[in-house]
Design a protein around this motif. Structure first.
Motif, PDB file in Angstrom:
ATOM      1  N   GLY A  13      39.315  44.283  32.704  1.00  0.00           N
ATOM      2  CA  GLY A  13      38.656  44.781  33.913  1.00  0.00           C
ATOM      3  C   GLY A  13      37.351  44.092  34.258  1.00  0.00           C
ATOM      4  N   ALA A  14      36.996  43.038  33.552  1.00  0.00           N
ATOM      5  CA  ALA A  14      35.749  42.334  33.872  1.00  0.00           C
ATOM      6  C   ALA A  14      35.954  41.395  35.062  1.00  0.00           C
ATOM      7  N   GLY A  15      37.209  41.231  35.480  1.00  0.00           N
ATOM      8  CA  GLY A  15      37.496  40.391  36.647  1.00  0.00           C
ATOM      9  C   GLY A  15      38.017  39.014  36.281  1.00  0.00           C
ATOM     10  N   LYS A  16      38.505  38.862  35.043  1.00  0.00           N
ATOM     11  CA  LYS A  16      38.921  37.537  34.570  1.00  0.00           C
ATOM     12  C   LYS A  16      40.079  36.956  35.399  1.00  0.00           C
ATOM     13  N   SER A  17      41.122  37.777  35.596  1.00  0.00           N
ATOM     14  CA  SER A  17      42.344  37.228  36.211  1.00  0.00           C
ATOM     15  C   SER A  17      42.112  36.727  37.622  1.00  0.00           C
ATOM     16  N   SER A  18      41.528  37.579  38.461  1.00  0.00           N
ATOM     17  CA  SER A  18      41.344  37.138  39.852  1.00  0.00           C
ATOM     18  C   SER A  18      40.384  35.960  39.912  1.00  0.00           C
ATOM     19  N   ILE A 143      33.276  30.697  29.416  1.00  0.00           N
ATOM     20  CA  ILE A 143      32.619  31.793  30.137  1.00  0.00           C
ATOM     21  C   ILE A 143      33.020  33.094  29.464  1.00  0.00           C
ATOM     22  N   PHE A 144      32.051  33.959  29.212  1.00  0.00           N
ATOM     23  CA  PHE A 144      32.355  35.288  28.679  1.00  0.00           C
ATOM     24  C   PHE A 144      31.984  36.286  29.774  1.00  0.00           C
ATOM     25  N   MET A 145      33.027  36.858  30.400  1.00  0.00           N
ATOM     26  CA  MET A 145      32.787  37.757  31.536  1.00  0.00           C
ATOM     27  C   MET A 145      32.683  39.194  31.073  1.00  0.00           C
ATOM     28  N   VAL A 146      31.637  39.872  31.532  1.00  0.00           N
ATOM     29  CA  VAL A 146      31.475  41.291  31.194  1.00  0.00           C
ATOM     30  C   VAL A 146      31.171  42.079  32.467  1.00  0.00           C
ATOM     31  N   ALA A 147      31.360  43.407  32.384  1.00  0.00           N
ATOM     32  CA  ALA A 147      30.958  44.305  33.480  1.00  0.00           C
ATOM     33  C   ALA A 147      30.861  45.693  32.860  1.00  0.00           C
ATOM     34  N   ASN A 148      30.022  46.545  33.411  1.00  0.00           N
ATOM     35  CA  ASN A 148      29.893  47.864  32.793  1.00  0.00           C
ATOM     36  C   ASN A 148      31.177  48.686  32.989  1.00  0.00           C
ATOM     37  N   VAL A 149      31.380  49.680  32.106  1.00  0.00           N
ATOM     38  CA  VAL A 149      32.646  50.424  32.085  1.00  0.00           C
ATOM     39  C   VAL A 149      32.895  51.145  33.411  1.00  0.00           C
ATOM     40  N   GLU A 175      39.993  55.243  28.846  1.00  0.00           N
ATOM     41  CA  GLU A 175      41.051  54.319  28.397  1.00  0.00           C
ATOM     42  C   GLU A 175      40.482  52.913  28.185  1.00  0.00           C
ATOM     43  N   ILE A 176      39.621  52.498  29.111  1.00  0.00           N
ATOM     44  CA  ILE A 176      39.015  51.163  29.013  1.00  0.00           C
ATOM     45  C   ILE A 176      38.154  51.064  27.752  1.00  0.00           C
ATOM     46  N   GLU A 177      37.375  52.113  27.508  1.00  0.00           N
ATOM     47  CA  GLU A 177      36.515  52.108  26.304  1.00  0.00           C
ATOM     48  C   GLU A 177      37.352  52.032  25.035  1.00  0.00           C
ATOM     49  N   GLU A 178      38.471  52.762  25.042  1.00  0.00           N
ATOM     50  CA  GLU A 178      39.341  52.778  23.865  1.00  0.00           C
ATOM     51  C   GLU A 178      39.963  51.395  23.647  1.00  0.00           C
ATOM     52  N   ARG A 179      40.385  50.742  24.742  1.00  0.00           N
ATOM     53  CA  ARG A 179      40.992  49.413  24.614  1.00  0.00           C
ATOM     54  C   ARG A 179      39.944  48.401  24.142  1.00  0.00           C
ATOM     55  N   LYS A 192      35.401  38.516  21.046  1.00  0.00           N
ATOM     56  CA  LYS A 192      34.054  38.167  20.588  1.00  0.00           C
ATOM     57  C   LYS A 192      33.558  37.009  21.449  1.00  0.00           C
ATOM     58  N   GLN A 193      32.283  37.034  21.736  1.00  0.00           N
ATOM     59  CA  GLN A 193      31.727  35.961  22.550  1.00  0.00           C
ATOM     60  C   GLN A 193      31.535  34.704  21.700  1.00  0.00           C
ATOM     61  N   ALA A 194      31.992  33.561  22.198  1.00  0.00           N
ATOM     62  CA  ALA A 194      31.744  32.312  21.465  1.00  0.00           C
ATOM     63  C   ALA A 194      30.249  32.002  21.562  1.00  0.00           C
ATOM     64  N   ARG A 195      29.720  31.371  20.529  1.00  0.00           N
ATOM     65  CA  ARG A 195      28.267  31.111  20.514  1.00  0.00           C
ATOM     66  C   ARG A 195      27.832  30.250  21.692  1.00  0.00           C
ATOM     67  N   ASP A 196      28.713  29.333  22.099  1.00  0.00           N
ATOM     68  CA  ASP A 196      28.352  28.430  23.191  1.00  0.00           C
ATOM     69  C   ASP A 196      28.907  28.875  24.547  1.00  0.00           C
ATOM     70  N   ALA A 197      29.261  30.160  24.659  1.00  0.00           N
ATOM     71  CA  ALA A 197      29.782  30.648  25.949  1.00  0.00           C
ATOM     72  C   ALA A 197      28.634  31.080  26.861  1.00  0.00           C
ATOM     73  N   ILE A 198      28.858  30.941  28.159  1.00  0.00           N
ATOM     74  CA  ILE A 198      27.891  31.432  29.140  1.00  0.00           C
ATOM     75  C   ILE A 198      28.324  32.853  29.504  1.00  0.00           C
ATOM     76  N   VAL A 199      27.406  33.810  29.378  1.00  0.00           N
ATOM     77  CA  VAL A 199      27.748  35.194  29.717  1.00  0.00           C
ATOM     78  C   VAL A 199      27.594  35.394  31.225  1.00  0.00           C
ATOM     79  N   LEU A 200      28.638  35.958  31.821  1.00  0.00           N
ATOM     80  CA  LEU A 200      28.604  36.221  33.258  1.00  0.00           C
ATOM     81  C   LEU A 200      28.849  37.713  33.466  1.00  0.00           C
ATOM     82  N   ASP A 201      27.788  38.446  33.826  1.00  0.00           N
ATOM     83  CA  ASP A 201      27.923  39.888  34.076  1.00  0.00           C
ATOM     84  C   ASP A 201      28.319  40.072  35.535  1.00  0.00           C
ATOM     85  N   THR A 202      29.534  40.589  35.739  1.00  0.00           N
ATOM     86  CA  THR A 202      30.067  40.663  37.101  1.00  0.00           C
ATOM     87  C   THR A 202      29.858  42.038  37.741  1.00  0.00           C
ATOM     88  N   SER A 203      29.133  42.934  37.043  1.00  0.00           N
ATOM     89  CA  SER A 203      28.986  44.317  37.563  1.00  0.00           C
ATOM     90  C   SER A 203      28.511  44.344  39.006  1.00  0.00           C
TER      91      SER A 203
END
Ligand code: DC
Length: 227
Positions: A13-18, A143-149, A175-179, A192-203
């Motif tokens: 649900g962080a928006g990776k696919s689209s 890229i490590f994509m995140v967004a709040n639950v 359900e999202i938290e459990e997954r 897990k975030q790779a050490r050399d990944a750029i974090v992209l918060d899409t919230s």
């Protein structure tokens, strides 16, 4: 010149696919949805009535299955043994069982091998949970994509509403938290975030902004490779 490899990881649900789909389209690259591969195996496991705890049987099934992703820009499709399962792999039965199936080492070995083959020539955007850490640790852009639950639950509710399904947003959030918990605490290749990944918060970003951010980073790398 060899085209680059882009790894996009992050929770559901962080928006990776689209995002991955549009990034691939903008760069003229191939989009590989690795979650769809785990889902296809899970569907077959359920159809054959194999219990997900029978890890050897599930691994053997993965070995004898042939998964194909058709990366069309308008309607990407997923096939298992030549059968189109694009829609069926999104059912709630599959969604519930996929965490268990994807935590089986034998299944991961088979699919990771396939994913590396797909990336071998470059010019691909792979999205998943372990692309930058395990599958392709040498990917040029991670890229490590995140967004709040809450935001992820809101997006999922909207997606399901389009498909005519009405669900409670609070249930979706739990359900999202459990997954997330299961994907990040499993023994084999946890999220897990790779050490050399750029974090992209899409919230608070639009889809276009997310795509723009990644394409810009990719173009910087491509330019550097050329010079
Ligand atoms: O991205 P998705 O929700 O379609 O992924 C389905 C499941 O597959 C999810 O529970 C995590 C798992 N997965 C994985 O373990 N490794 C990947 N590279 C991609 C997905």
């Amino acid at each position: 010149m060899r085209k680059i490899v882009i790894a996009i990881d992050g929770p559901a649900g962080a928006g990776k696919s689209s995002t991955a789909k549009l990034v691939a389209r903008k760069l003229g690259y191939t989009h590989v949805d690795t979650g769809a591969m785990y889902r296809a195996i899970t569907l077959k496991v359920l159809e054959e009535g194999i219990p997900v705890i029978a890890t050897e049987k599930v691994s053997a099934l993965a070995q004898r299955s042939e998964i194909r992703l058709e990366s069309s820009h308008t309607s990407p499709r997923v096939f298992i043994d030549g059968r189109d399962v694009t829609h069926r792999i999104r059912s709630s039965d599959v969604t519930k069982a996929v965490s268990s199936v994807s935590s089986i080492q034998g299944v991961r070995e088979v699919l990771v091998r396939e994913q590396r083959k797909m990336a071998a020539k470059g010019g691909v955007v792979l999205e998943g949970r372990d692309i930058g850490t395990v599958v392709l640790p040498d990917a040029e852009l991670k890229i490590f994509m995140v967004a709040n639950v809450a935001e992820r639950a809101r997006r999922r509710k909207k997606e399901l509403a389009v498909a005519g399904v009405d669900v409670d947003e609070k249930n979706l959030a739990s359900e999202i938290e459990e997954r997330d918990r299961r994907d990040s605490t499993r023994d084999t290749s946890p999220l897990k975030q790779a050490r050399d990944a750029i974090v992209l918060d899409t919230s608070n970003l639009t889809l276009n902004e997310q795509v723009f951010f990644i394409v810009e980073r990719a173009n910087e790398i491509i330019k550097k490779k050329k010079s």
